[in-house]
Design a protein around this motif. Sequence first.
Motif, PDB file in Angstrom:
ATOM      1  N   UNK A   1     -57.735  38.263 -30.025  1.00  0.00           N
ATOM      2  CA  UNK A   1     -56.449  37.995 -30.671  1.00  0.00           C
ATOM      3  C   UNK A   1     -55.296  38.018 -29.669  1.00  0.00           C
ATOM      4  N   UNK A   2     -55.323  38.957 -28.729  1.00  0.00           N
ATOM      5  CA  UNK A   2     -54.210  39.021 -27.770  1.00  0.00           C
ATOM      6  C   UNK A   2     -54.240  37.832 -26.809  1.00  0.00           C
ATOM      7  N   UNK A   3     -55.420  37.414 -26.399  1.00  0.00           N
ATOM      8  CA  UNK A   3     -55.518  36.242 -25.527  1.00  0.00           C
ATOM      9  C   UNK A   3     -55.052  34.981 -26.246  1.00  0.00           C
ATOM     10  N   UNK A   4     -55.385  34.906 -27.533  1.00  0.00           N
ATOM     11  CA  UNK A   4     -54.995  33.741 -28.331  1.00  0.00           C
ATOM     12  C   UNK A   4     -53.479  33.663 -28.490  1.00  0.00           C
ATOM     13  N   UNK A   5     -52.836  34.804 -28.779  1.00  0.00           N
ATOM     14  CA  UNK A   5     -51.379  34.821 -28.923  1.00  0.00           C
ATOM     15  C   UNK A   5     -50.705  34.553 -27.583  1.00  0.00           C
ATOM     16  N   UNK A   6     -51.241  35.128 -26.508  1.00  0.00           N
ATOM     17  CA  UNK A   6     -50.662  34.904 -25.179  1.00  0.00           C
ATOM     18  C   UNK A   6     -50.723  33.426 -24.809  1.00  0.00           C
TER      19      UNK A   6
END
Length: 387
Positions: free
Chosen positions: A65-70
């Motif tokens: 999720x954090x990689x996707x938002x970044x």
Amino acid sequence: MQPHFPLYMASGRGSKLYDHDGHGYLDLLGDMTAGLYGHSHPVIRDAIISTMDNVGLSLGATTVAEARLAEAICDRFPSIEQLRFCNSGTEANLYALSVARQGTGLSKIIVFEGAYHGGVLYFAHGLAPNNVDKEDWIIRRYNDVDDAKRLIAENKGIAAAVLIEAMHAGCREGGGGCIPATAEFLHAVQDAANENVAAATSRASTPITPDLTTLGKWIGGGLAIGAFGGRQELLSIYDPRSSTIQHSGTFNNNTLAMNVGYAAITSVYTADVCVALNQIGDELRHSLEEIAKGTKMAVTGRGSVMNIHFLRTGGASLANTINDLHVPPESTDAILGDLFWFSLVDRGVWIAPRGMVSLLLGTIQEEIEQFQITRKFLREYEELVKL
């Protein structure tokens, strides 16, 4: 029944707030821009429920999720090659300054009067008593092109960065009053900084390409979040594979903010929606400027964020009244400002007591037209507001 005062808000739905006495208010403040998405957006609600049901709140580990938002943020802002998440805009600015200081080996930071860069980075009327690094700030005039060029050149080898907003929006205690930076000023700062120091911006909607950019509020869909990013070589300072400098924070990548943030900026507040909302804001501001002609009322801002001022010398001489292009208390008519705010509240409209307005997504034209009660206020108190 008249509402109790001070007001206690009980709930919010869509673009409306409701106090504990049952009165409704059109929300034209949006929690000082943090509540951009309104109080019950279905996409935000679904993302929250889905995360609760299928993922969990904070896993204490790296997630997709954090990689996707970044990746979504980097796609939105080409100047951000890499970024790291934190918990607020204040944190993001502190971390960005740590990157600049570590990367340059210098400690001084150039800022401009009227700026609000976070709870402990406040320069509305000089250096706030609670500011961090009290000896490391060089504070000068906002929107003064020649002064900025000279200052940055003089501090080569001394200053690690220039910290700048594209609009001095300020904070709850006052601050800049939504004074936009001129394009000439922003470009002058960037050009001078490229020759001498690093340039950082705490707002991403600028006509410049900063070395570092910080984000907060809107990228989390209404949840607490922050991010700092920029050139890959600068962000490598926090790369755990090659650096001993730690970026700690239990909730930095909490899955609730990551998933809600991704849904918010990809499905709700898209680039096209951003343009449309800012156009609505510009139209509202221009209409208020027309209403204000010949009165002590003046309107500043850009896009969906603006501020209504009542100036002792009137809006016609705005440039002369606003010292260094922020609004000093002595230039304002505080009694008129308070009277205006109470008048709006009495008529069911909610803005900041200091006059700040921040439009919410989904606010319809009929609701925006409700703000035309400003015209009624100016007529009702004509003897007080006229020049």
